[in-house]
Design a protein around this motif. Structure first.
Motif, short mmCIF file in Angstrom:
data_model
loop_
_atom_site.label_atom_id
_atom_site.label_comp_id
_atom_site.label_asym_id
_atom_site.label_seq_id
_atom_site.Cartn_x
_atom_site.Cartn_y
_atom_site.Cartn_z
N ILE A 1 0.88 -1.17 0.00
CA ILE A 1 0.00 0.00 0.00
C ILE A 1 0.92 1.23 0.00
CG2 ILE A 1 -1.91 -1.19 1.13
CD1 ILE A 1 -1.13 0.18 3.77
N GLY A 2 0.38 2.39 -0.27
CA GLY A 2 1.21 3.57 -0.47
C GLY A 2 1.61 4.34 0.77
N LEU A 3 2.07 3.65 1.77
CA LEU A 3 2.41 4.26 3.05
C LEU A 3 3.89 4.03 3.36
CD1 LEU A 3 0.86 5.74 5.30
CD2 LEU A 3 0.39 3.53 6.33
N THR A 4 4.60 5.09 3.74
CA THR A 4 6.03 4.96 4.03
C THR A 4 6.49 5.95 5.10
OG1 THR A 4 8.27 4.94 3.07
CG2 THR A 4 6.69 6.49 2.11
N ASP A 5 7.50 5.57 5.84
CA ASP A 5 8.17 6.50 6.76
C ASP A 5 9.67 6.57 6.44
OD1 ASP A 5 9.16 4.12 7.90
OD2 ASP A 5 8.78 4.75 9.95
N GLU A 6 9.99 6.41 5.15
CA GLU A 6 11.40 6.43 4.72
C GLU A 6 12.09 7.75 5.02
OE1 GLU A 6 13.00 3.71 1.23
OE2 GLU A 6 11.37 5.02 0.56
N GLN A 7 11.39 8.87 4.91
CA GLN A 7 12.03 10.18 5.11
C GLN A 7 12.34 10.44 6.58
OE1 GLN A 7 9.35 12.93 3.21
NE2 GLN A 7 10.23 12.54 1.18
N TYR B 1 11.31 -3.25 12.55
CA TYR B 1 12.14 -4.38 12.97
C TYR B 1 13.57 -4.23 12.47
CZ TYR B 1 13.30 -9.26 13.92
OH TYR B 1 13.88 -10.41 14.39
N HIS B 2 14.52 -4.28 13.39
CA HIS B 2 15.95 -4.12 13.11
C HIS B 2 16.25 -2.81 12.38
CE1 HIS B 2 17.31 -7.95 14.63
NE2 HIS B 2 16.41 -8.60 13.90
N HIS B 3 15.41 -1.82 12.55
CA HIS B 3 15.58 -0.50 11.92
C HIS B 3 15.65 -0.60 10.40
CE1 HIS B 3 16.18 1.01 15.94
NE2 HIS B 3 17.11 0.12 16.13
N LEU B 4 14.92 -1.55 9.82
CA LEU B 4 14.97 -1.78 8.38
C LEU B 4 13.61 -1.68 7.68
CD1 LEU B 4 17.38 -4.87 8.39
CD2 LEU B 4 17.94 -2.51 7.74
N GLU B 5 12.54 -1.46 8.43
CA GLU B 5 11.21 -1.51 7.83
C GLU B 5 10.59 -0.11 7.73
OE1 GLU B 5 9.83 -5.97 9.12
OE2 GLU B 5 9.23 -4.32 10.43
N ASP B 6 10.39 0.34 6.50
CA ASP B 6 9.89 1.70 6.28
C ASP B 6 8.72 1.77 5.30
OD1 ASP B 6 11.81 3.12 7.92
OD2 ASP B 6 13.30 2.61 6.41
N CYS B 7 8.24 0.65 4.81
CA CYS B 7 7.19 0.67 3.79
C CYS B 7 5.99 -0.16 4.22
CB CYS B 7 7.75 0.17 2.46
SG CYS B 7 9.01 1.31 1.80
N GLY B 8 4.80 0.34 3.92
CA GLY B 8 3.58 -0.27 4.40
C GLY B 8 2.99 -1.30 3.46
N LEU B 9 2.39 -2.32 4.05
CA LEU B 9 1.69 -3.34 3.27
C LEU B 9 0.52 -3.90 4.04
CD1 LEU B 9 2.74 -6.21 4.61
CD2 LEU B 9 4.65 -5.85 3.10
N MET B 10 -0.37 -4.54 3.30
CA MET B 10 -1.44 -5.32 3.92
C MET B 10 -0.86 -6.73 4.02
SD MET B 10 -4.93 -3.89 2.24
CE MET B 10 -6.04 -4.12 3.60
N MET B 11 -0.66 -7.16 5.24
CA MET B 11 0.07 -8.39 5.52
C MET B 11 -0.87 -9.59 5.57
SD MET B 11 3.17 -9.34 6.38
CE MET B 11 4.07 -10.61 7.22
N HIS B 12 -0.50 -10.60 4.79
CA HIS B 12 -1.21 -11.86 4.93
C HIS B 12 -0.76 -12.45 6.26
CE1 HIS B 12 -1.55 -16.25 4.77
NE2 HIS B 12 -2.74 -15.93 4.34
N GLY B 13 -1.66 -12.65 7.14
CA GLY B 13 -1.36 -13.18 8.45
C GLY B 13 -2.62 -13.16 9.28
N ASN B 14 -2.58 -13.82 10.41
CA ASN B 14 -3.75 -13.94 11.25
C ASN B 14 -3.41 -13.41 12.63
OD1 ASN B 14 -5.82 -14.83 12.94
ND2 ASN B 14 -6.20 -16.63 11.68
N TRP B 15 -3.98 -12.27 12.97
CA TRP B 15 -3.81 -11.70 14.30
C TRP B 15 -5.13 -11.86 15.04
CZ3 TRP B 15 -1.50 -9.49 10.04
CH2 TRP B 15 -0.12 -9.32 10.12
#
Length: 167
Positions: A86-92, A122-136
């Motif tokens: 999805i179009g979400l980021t915190d890269e800047q 996680y590990h200071h490496l994740e900056d881009c958003g997605l809809m995650m396949h997973g079960n919470w």
């Protein structure tokens, strides 16, 4: 006779614009005032956004729970075991999320659907958003942050007023 025709023409244009009909390009799916394209090829985040902009759109900007539910429903039926960009980021600026289509910070109180404990960078490496396949706890397709160089399919959104929509 000419006056009557002009009045009918005006009435038709007014009616069509007030009901928000959306006609989408081939293979795009209409929902409210936007068209969506579910691009199945796995791409990194930057390439996915570039792909969308080549098609006069951007990675999807999810405004509310109804739009989020529409997208969840579509991906559940077309590719139920895959996460989607999805179009979400915190890269800047870390922790300051922006939608790529407007390049503005998410406002307090804006709709989000983050999974519990997300975003976590996680590990200071994740900056881009997605809809995650997973079960919470029985809930699928919650938002997660991921490495921007990871490869996932993309959801492009063409909003009303962009060049390809006829409405």
């Amino acid at each position: 006779m000419l006056t009557y025709y002009m009045v009918l023409c005006f009435a038709f244009v007014y009616e069509a614009s007030s009901t928000h009909f959306t006609t989408c390009p081939d293979s795009w799916v209409p929902y409210h005032d936007s068209c969506y394209y579910f691009h199945y090829d796995s791409l990194d985040f930057i390439t996915a956004e570039h792909y969308c902009t080549q098609h006069n759109s951007h990675l999807v900007h999810i405004d509310d729970a109804a739009e989020n539910a529409f997208i969840k429903n579509r991906i559940e039926h077309i590719s139920p075991k895959t996460s989607w960009w999805i179009g979400l980021t915190d890269e800047q600026i870390e922790g300051v999320y922006k939608w790529v289509d407007i390049d503005e910070e998410m406002l307090p109180g804006a709709f989000t659907d983050w999974a519990p404990g997300q975003p976590d960078d996680y590990h200071h490496l994740e900056d881009c958003g997605l809809m995650m396949h997973g079960n919470w706890s029985g809930i699928l397709w919650l938002w997660n942050d991921a490495r921007c160089d990871a490869k996932f399919p993309a959801i492009c959104e063409l909003r009303d007023g962009q060049s390809e929509i006829v409405g």
